[in-house]
Design an enzyme around this catalytic site. Structure first.
Site, mmCIF file in Angstrom:
data_model
loop_
_atom_site.group_PDB
_atom_site.id
_atom_site.type_symbol
_atom_site.label_atom_id
_atom_site.label_comp_id
_atom_site.label_asym_id
_atom_site.label_seq_id
_atom_site.Cartn_x
_atom_site.Cartn_y
_atom_site.Cartn_z
ATOM 1 N N GLY A 133 -6.911 -11.034 -7.450
ATOM 2 C CA GLY A 133 -6.402 -11.612 -5.778
ATOM 3 C C GLY A 133 -6.957 -10.988 -4.528
ATOM 4 C CG MET A 134 -8.739 -11.939 -0.759
ATOM 5 S SD MET A 134 -10.537 -13.591 -0.538
ATOM 6 C CE MET A 134 -11.554 -12.295 1.161
ATOM 7 N N GLY A 157 -8.613 -6.577 1.343
ATOM 8 C CA GLY A 157 -10.047 -5.831 0.094
ATOM 9 C C GLY A 157 -9.631 -6.886 -0.844
ATOM 10 C CB VAL A 192 -7.705 -7.144 -6.640
ATOM 11 C CG1 VAL A 192 -6.961 -5.971 -7.598
ATOM 12 C CG2 VAL A 192 -7.716 -6.740 -5.472
ATOM 13 C CE LYS A 202 -6.774 -2.531 -2.109
ATOM 14 N NZ LYS A 202 -5.475 -1.948 -0.943
ATOM 15 C CG ASP A 219 3.047 -4.017 3.754
ATOM 16 O OD1 ASP A 219 4.356 -4.888 3.786
ATOM 17 O OD2 ASP A 219 2.150 -4.206 2.647
#
Length: 379
Positions: free
Chosen positions: A27-28, A32, A34, A49, A141
């Site tokens: 994931g991005m 960052g 990951v 991360k 969030d």
């Protein structure tokens, strides 16, 4: 000094200690990238991360410092836990956490969720929020992609980069639009932990329906969709609006009455096929909790702790196994306006503390590269 190896992931240089191998991107985000990896010390999969350019500006330095402090402080079964942290020779920061197989967004997108899974996931979300809020922290969030799940259905809340102190004067434009509480949209100030409860309600509804409850195209459309379902905000909410432009916008909207969630076709589909809505206790408990979480005025919105005791979550509720934080999180740094070099020194100090290294005098940045890898049997 730890040995570092480099790998190119999505055009980004990952510079990590040799303890971690088999890097694969998972994931991005804005701040960052990951990757999954294998921890050679524990033989367990982990998530690594990389914080992009953490020392490029004071704002990014402070954000990274805040996330590190929070990950160190928050220790709970439903909160992602930090297992390692280091700074590479290129001065990138890497957080290492447990690796969970998927996130709630991917799960909802892949298949309809069965009732018992929805209950269990919501229970764990609220259990985690009870703990976070007791520490004086607001996530801000919360969304399906920030909720990680493993093959045993264990759930952990992650990504505390936007988290803030519980403060009646809290300000800012935060939270992904679909899950944003109305008090953030209406006032941009005076909000508290109840913003997370609203976000959790939106996630709850999304698990039930298989699609976002309030899929706004923009800020204005988002609020309009909310009023279509919940009606025009009551006067006590409108009176809290500080922005004249926002106040004019809200008053310009057509007067709307709230809809009865229990009678909406998309929710009626949840009723047991052999029962009428008024006879289905599970359905009534579902709608009642959702209503209690989707209240305009945060003062009247149910808390995470109270939600755990709702009939809908009764199969999992156990007050003796829903811990609170032992102490409040120390936010004394949060109002500081410091240069990058000062944030960097503070970061080094936190990393050395994490690895139980005696700092004894001035901090030598070289000590932090792979900090702790020679401690307690580490490589």
């Amino acid at each position: 000094m730890a040995e570092f190896v480099r790998a190119q992931i999505f055009g980004t240089t990952f510079e990590i200690t040799s303890r971690y191998t088999d890097l694969q991107p998972v994931g991005m985000g804005a701040f960052g990238l990951v990757c999954s990896a294998r921890d050679q010390l524990t033989a367990q999969p982990v998530a690594v991360k990389k914080i992009m350019k953490p020392f490029s500006t004071p704002v990014l330095s402070k954000r990274t410092y805040r996330e590190l402090k929070l990950l160190k402080h928050l220790r709970h079964e439903n909160i992602i836990s930090l297992s390692d942290i280091f700074i590479s020779p290129l001065e990138d920061i890497y957080f290492v956490t447990e690796l969970l197989g998927t996130d709630l967004h991917r799960l909802i997108s892949s298949r309809p969720l069965e009732k018992q899974f929805i209950q269990y996931f919501l229970y764990q979300i609220m259990r985690g929020l009870k703990y976070v809020h007791s520490a004086g922290v607001v996530h801000r969030d919360l969304k399906p992609s920030n909720i990680l799940i493993n093959e045993n259905c264990d759930l952990k809340i992650c990504d505390f980069g936007l988290a803030r102190i519980q403060d009646p004067q809290m300000t800012g434009y935060v939270s992904t639009r679909y899950y944003r509480a109305p008090e953030i949209m209406l006032t941009w100030q005076k909000y508290d932990a109840k913003v997370d409860v609203w976000s959790a309600a939106c996630i709850f509804a999304e698990m039930l329906l298989g699609a976002p409850l309030f899929p706004g195209k923009d800020h204005v459309n988002q609020f309009s969709i909310i009023t279509e379902l919940l009606g025009t905000p009551p006067d006590d909410v409108i009176q809290t609006i500080c922005s004249e432009n926002t106040l004019r916008f809200v008053k310009s909207l057509p007067k709307r009455e709230p809809q009865d969630l229990a009678k909406l076709p998309k929710f009626l589909a949840l009723v047991h096929p052999d029962k009428k809505p008024e006879e289905d206790e599970d359905y009534k408990n579902t709608i009642n909790l959702l209503k209690a979480m989707l209240v305009y005025n945060p003062k009247d919105r149910i808390s995470a702790e109270a939600a755990l005791a709702a009939p809908y979550l009764a199969p999992y509720h156990d007050e003796t196994d829903e811990p609170v934080a032992e102490e409040k999180f120390d936010w004394s740094f949060n109002d500081a306006d410091l240069p990058v070099d000062t944030w960097k020194i503070m970061m080094y100090s936190e990393i050395l503390d994490f690895h139980n290294i005696d700092q004894g005098g001035d901090i030598n940045p070289a000590l932090v590269e792979g900090a702790g890898l020679n401690q307690q049997g580490f490589q």
